[in-house]
Design a protein around this motif. Sequence first.
Motif, mmCIF file in Angstrom:
data_model
loop_
_atom_site.group_PDB
_atom_site.id
_atom_site.type_symbol
_atom_site.label_atom_id
_atom_site.label_comp_id
_atom_site.label_asym_id
_atom_site.label_seq_id
_atom_site.Cartn_x
_atom_site.Cartn_y
_atom_site.Cartn_z
ATOM 1 N N PHE A 43 0.833 -1.156 -0.041
ATOM 2 C CA PHE A 43 0.123 -0.057 0.011
ATOM 3 C C PHE A 43 0.814 1.298 -0.056
ATOM 4 C CE2 PHE A 43 0.198 -1.729 4.232
ATOM 5 C CZ PHE A 43 0.668 -0.600 5.016
ATOM 6 N N ALA A 44 2.268 1.111 0.094
ATOM 7 C CA ALA A 44 3.049 2.364 -0.052
ATOM 8 C C ALA A 44 4.438 1.798 -0.311
ATOM 9 C CB ALA A 44 3.072 3.006 1.365
ATOM 10 N N PHE A 45 4.811 1.454 -1.527
ATOM 11 C CA PHE A 45 6.063 0.886 -1.883
ATOM 12 C C PHE A 45 7.118 2.092 -1.346
ATOM 13 C CE2 PHE A 45 4.149 -1.107 -5.928
ATOM 14 C CZ PHE A 45 3.741 -2.082 -5.281
ATOM 15 N N HIS A 46 7.011 3.204 -1.622
ATOM 16 C CA HIS A 46 7.900 4.316 -1.423
ATOM 17 C C HIS A 46 8.175 4.436 0.079
ATOM 18 C CE1 HIS A 46 4.089 6.246 -0.619
ATOM 19 N NE2 HIS A 46 4.630 6.811 0.127
ATOM 20 N N ASP A 47 7.662 3.980 1.073
ATOM 21 C CA ASP A 47 7.823 4.212 2.540
ATOM 22 C C ASP A 47 9.306 3.078 2.764
ATOM 23 O OD1 ASP A 47 6.047 5.651 3.463
ATOM 24 O OD2 ASP A 47 4.822 4.308 4.705
ATOM 25 N N VAL A 48 9.887 3.446 4.024
ATOM 26 C CA VAL A 48 11.334 3.021 4.167
ATOM 27 C C VAL A 48 11.173 2.217 5.216
ATOM 28 C CG1 VAL A 48 13.515 3.669 4.531
ATOM 29 C CG2 VAL A 48 12.199 5.234 3.147
ATOM 30 N N ASN A 49 11.499 0.833 5.061
ATOM 31 C CA ASN A 49 11.377 -0.244 6.193
ATOM 32 C C ASN A 49 13.024 -0.159 6.438
ATOM 33 O OD1 ASN A 49 9.272 -2.991 5.361
ATOM 34 N ND2 ASN A 49 8.860 -0.951 5.935
ATOM 35 N N PRO A 50 13.291 -0.777 7.662
ATOM 36 C CA PRO A 50 14.719 -0.827 8.240
ATOM 37 C C PRO A 50 15.573 -2.007 7.241
ATOM 38 C CG PRO A 50 13.076 -0.860 10.116
ATOM 39 C CD PRO A 50 12.205 -1.006 8.570
ATOM 40 N N PRO A 51 16.677 -1.607 6.986
ATOM 41 C CA PRO A 51 17.327 -2.512 6.039
ATOM 42 C C PRO A 51 18.048 -3.446 7.015
ATOM 43 C CG PRO A 51 18.710 -0.457 6.971
ATOM 44 C CD PRO A 51 17.677 -0.372 7.487
ATOM 45 N N VAL A 52 17.064 -4.749 6.963
ATOM 46 C CA VAL A 52 17.257 -5.939 7.698
ATOM 47 C C VAL A 52 17.573 -7.044 6.560
ATOM 48 C CG1 VAL A 52 16.411 -5.261 9.933
ATOM 49 C CG2 VAL A 52 14.881 -6.270 8.165
ATOM 50 N N HIS A 53 17.555 -6.623 5.536
ATOM 51 C CA HIS A 53 17.462 -7.727 4.178
ATOM 52 C C HIS A 53 18.661 -8.579 4.349
ATOM 53 C CE1 HIS A 53 14.503 -9.184 1.325
ATOM 54 N NE2 HIS A 53 15.532 -9.559 0.656
ATOM 55 N N ALA A 54 19.803 -7.775 4.320
ATOM 56 C CA ALA A 54 21.132 -8.361 4.331
ATOM 57 C C ALA A 54 21.294 -9.411 5.610
ATOM 58 C CB ALA A 54 22.195 -7.461 4.303
ATOM 59 N N TRP A 55 20.839 -8.983 6.609
ATOM 60 C CA TRP A 55 21.195 -9.541 7.906
ATOM 61 C C TRP A 55 20.303 -11.302 7.928
ATOM 62 C CZ3 TRP A 55 16.835 -11.020 10.880
ATOM 63 C CH2 TRP A 55 17.013 -11.426 12.148
ATOM 64 N N ALA A 56 19.202 -11.001 7.159
ATOM 65 C CA ALA A 56 18.323 -12.265 6.938
ATOM 66 C C ALA A 56 19.164 -13.251 5.782
ATOM 67 C CB ALA A 56 17.046 -11.616 6.448
ATOM 68 N N CYS A 57 19.535 -12.599 5.011
ATOM 69 C CA CYS A 57 20.067 -13.274 3.819
ATOM 70 C C CYS A 57 21.462 -14.108 4.688
ATOM 71 C CB CYS A 57 20.670 -12.458 2.821
ATOM 72 S SG CYS A 57 19.380 -11.853 1.518
ATOM 73 N N TRP A 58 22.111 -13.338 5.415
ATOM 74 C CA TRP A 58 23.343 -13.899 6.007
ATOM 75 C C TRP A 58 23.123 -14.845 7.139
ATOM 76 C CZ3 TRP A 58 28.275 -14.963 6.013
ATOM 77 C CH2 TRP A 58 29.010 -14.775 6.963
ATOM 78 N N ARG A 59 21.974 -14.718 7.947
ATOM 79 C CA ARG A 59 21.797 -15.684 8.832
ATOM 80 C C ARG A 59 21.138 -16.944 8.069
ATOM 81 N NH1 ARG A 59 24.495 -13.871 11.363
ATOM 82 N NH2 ARG A 59 24.380 -12.576 13.174
ATOM 83 N N VAL A 60 20.296 -16.798 6.959
ATOM 84 C CA VAL A 60 19.911 -18.026 6.345
ATOM 85 C C VAL A 60 20.973 -18.760 5.667
ATOM 86 C CG1 VAL A 60 18.182 -18.620 4.283
ATOM 87 C CG2 VAL A 60 17.381 -17.045 6.171
ATOM 88 N N TYR A 61 21.918 -18.112 5.072
ATOM 89 C CA TYR A 61 22.942 -18.765 4.549
ATOM 90 C C TYR A 61 23.611 -19.421 5.595
ATOM 91 C CZ TYR A 61 27.963 -18.802 3.083
ATOM 92 O OH TYR A 61 29.266 -19.410 2.641
ATOM 93 N N LYS A 62 23.816 -19.214 6.944
ATOM 94 C CA LYS A 62 24.541 -19.850 7.846
ATOM 95 C C LYS A 62 23.851 -20.894 8.341
ATOM 96 C CE LYS A 62 26.298 -16.265 10.336
ATOM 97 N NZ LYS A 62 27.145 -15.751 11.076
ATOM 98 N N MET A 63 22.487 -20.779 8.317
ATOM 99 C CA MET A 63 21.413 -21.709 9.143
ATOM 100 C C MET A 63 21.271 -23.044 8.324
ATOM 101 S SD MET A 63 18.622 -19.254 10.453
ATOM 102 C CE MET A 63 17.444 -20.666 10.630
ATOM 103 N N THR A 64 21.392 -22.841 6.998
ATOM 104 C CA THR A 64 20.755 -23.794 6.159
ATOM 105 C C THR A 64 21.968 -24.860 5.692
ATOM 106 O OG1 THR A 64 21.030 -22.096 4.100
ATOM 107 C CG2 THR A 64 19.039 -22.743 5.157
ATOM 108 N N ALA A 65 23.175 -24.733 6.299
ATOM 109 C CA ALA A 65 24.374 -25.708 5.733
ATOM 110 C C ALA A 65 25.306 -25.396 6.750
ATOM 111 C CB ALA A 65 24.571 -25.749 4.240
ATOM 112 N N LYS A 66 26.033 -26.674 7.126
ATOM 113 C CA LYS A 66 27.508 -26.663 7.584
ATOM 114 C C LYS A 66 28.657 -25.705 7.100
ATOM 115 C CE LYS A 66 26.270 -30.686 10.487
ATOM 116 N NZ LYS A 66 26.912 -32.024 10.775
ATOM 117 N N ARG A 67 29.400 -25.124 7.834
ATOM 118 C CA ARG A 67 30.483 -24.471 7.288
ATOM 119 C C ARG A 67 31.170 -25.529 6.270
ATOM 120 N NH1 ARG A 67 33.145 -20.084 9.214
ATOM 121 N NH2 ARG A 67 32.244 -20.660 11.434
ATOM 122 N N GLY A 68 31.683 -24.900 5.251
ATOM 123 C CA GLY A 68 32.317 -25.532 3.920
ATOM 124 C C GLY A 68 31.278 -25.923 3.054
ATOM 125 N N HIS A 69 29.837 -26.259 3.311
ATOM 126 C CA HIS A 69 29.030 -26.613 2.399
ATOM 127 C C HIS A 69 27.835 -25.538 2.249
ATOM 128 C CE1 HIS A 69 30.763 -30.806 2.913
ATOM 129 N NE2 HIS A 69 30.782 -30.443 4.133
#
Length: 367
Positions: A43-69
């Motif tokens: 309902f308002a594309f132009h509003d500004v949400n907090p920039p947490v997208h990078a944090w979510a990508c980083w967390r999901v990256y680490k959560m979904t496989a062990k280090r090295g995989h």
Amino acid sequence: AWDLAFHMLPFAKLDPTFAKQQLLLLLREWYMAPNGQIPAYEFAFHDVNPPVHAWACWRVYKMTAKRGHRDRDFLARAFHKLLLNFTWWVNQKDLHGQHVFGGGFLGLDNIGVFDRSQPLPNGGHLEQADGTAWMAFYCATMLSIALELAAQDAAYEDVASKFFEHFVSITHAMNTLGGTGLWDEQDGFYYDQIHQGDQIDRLRLRSLVGVLPLCAVEVLPMDTLQKLPGFRKRMQWFLHNERALASHVSFGMVGGKETALLALPSRERLLRVLHYLLDEREFLSPFGIRSLSAVHRDRPFVFETAGQEYRVNYTPGESTTSMFGGNSNWRGPVWLPINYLVIEALERYGRFYGDSLQVEYPTGSGN
């Protein structure tokens, strides 16, 4: 957009492929604007949400496989688009190019004095403690992602250096610009500032806006950096030649290894904010950290300008005002995702400082 980012952490436990697809979807050309802005909501594309997208990508990256995989292709795809979004923030929301950010809505307007998506009374502008803290948080996360990608591709070392220097610049501005930046030495807390002509007023409202600076913290093991000669060389030059900025980087031993701490608050300022955070008369409830300090239950915040009075009351139940989204009430209740970020940040401080930094819990208990 920021709700979706938080949702994808628990969803990654159920369906990691779907979680990654959803995070990439908002970064695709169909959603992200050509200038790099991520739409807030339908309902308002132009509003500004907090920039947490990078944090979510980083967390999901680490959560979904062990280090090295882990799924480096997912991380790289997200990172390249996040660079566009980060640049949009820097170009659009740092009003005077001084590393202090506005941003507008940022999800926390229900606990604020004004609707920050609208022009402010008397034509003023805000310097936001939360906007600046979110950008420091964004910077630190992008630094961690860049260092991860640089481990197998030296081309990412340059951009890691960029995020290291930008984080330190934001930290310096937040704490020193114009004297003490957005830090209030008298109260020992971070506040928004409103500029109206030549007049600058601190909005002494104790809320999550002033707690968020605690979340901008990253622990960097130096042995990881030793494997990145380009980044290490530029970091050493910076620390040697930019002494005022370098003062915001701390070094210590963690588990027998030299470690660097990048944190928006200094150790002393961290302690002062924690005094409020862990006080049952202020932020600490039986269920987590309140969005608005309970001190405003008996002492509502009042700000007068342009012949109008703006008031913020502590409202623990149903909202008493239709401001900023009907009955979307944050003025007192506990909001889970921010509590999660605060707990994550406290874990990082604990990892770096260890038992050398202890605080009363709750404040005044002697425990």
